[in-house]
Write an enzyme that holds these catalytic residues in place. Structure first.
Site, mmCIF file in Angstrom:
data_model
loop_
_atom_site.group_PDB
_atom_site.id
_atom_site.type_symbol
_atom_site.label_atom_id
_atom_site.label_comp_id
_atom_site.label_asym_id
_atom_site.label_seq_id
_atom_site.Cartn_x
_atom_site.Cartn_y
_atom_site.Cartn_z
ATOM 1 N N CYS A 185 32.701 -52.082 9.062
ATOM 2 C CA CYS A 185 32.743 -52.604 7.693
ATOM 3 C C CYS A 185 32.446 -54.108 7.656
ATOM 4 C CB CYS A 185 34.121 -52.312 7.111
ATOM 5 S SG CYS A 185 34.480 -53.132 5.563
ATOM 6 N N CYS B 6 35.104 -56.222 5.929
ATOM 7 C CA CYS B 6 36.294 -56.271 6.793
ATOM 8 C C CYS B 6 36.120 -57.350 7.862
ATOM 9 C CB CYS B 6 36.538 -54.927 7.469
ATOM 10 S SG CYS B 6 36.875 -53.570 6.347
#
Length: 142
Positions: free
Chosen positions: A65, A68
């Protein structure tokens, strides 16, 4: 106050007037506060939440991600700043699928603030450090 050791999971009691100090685990002798978020998995998640007297902020994330990855250093920075006001933990949603499913994680990163094992507030998406500090302050007031 009770704190869960980030290394071995042992429950440690620190007198209220000493909780702003570093502290050392009575079992494994590791630092209780090391300015690094604790990596949690399906087996240790509930124990960590239930056995900490401080609120726990959990970052649900995944390795693949992009947002993230952007949020990771910010989360670690805030952990170093606020480690004596709340505990910081990270849950890799790819590895801790039961916990991720239990809390209905549908987008990542998702931050959930827990107090005494119960969800207090939730935020989906990455934020810069100033806005994240504001969200944490507001969530802690709930």
């Amino acid at each position: 106050m009770f704190y869960t050791c980030p290394s071995c999971g042992a429950i440690n009691r620190i007198p209220d007037d000493q909780h702003n100090q570093q502290g050392q685990c009575g079992k494994c002798k590791s630092a209780l506060f090391n300015a690094t978020p604790v990596a949690l998995n399906d087996t240790g998640f509930q124990r960590f939440l239930a056995k900490n007297d401080l609120p726990v902020l959990v970052d649900f994330w995944a390795e693949w991600c992009g947002p993230c990855k952007m949020m990771g250093p910010i989360f670690k920075e805030l952990c170093a700043e606020q480690q004596h006001q709340l505990r910081f933990a990270k849950v890799n949603t790819e590895q801790a699928q039961m916990v991720s499913q239990q809390f209905g994680i549908r987008s990542i990163p998702t931050l959930i603030l827990f107090r005494q094992g119960k969800e207090v507030d939730r935020l989906a998406g990455a934020l810069p450090a100033p806005q994240l500090r504001q969200w944490i302050a507001a969530a802690l007031q709930k």
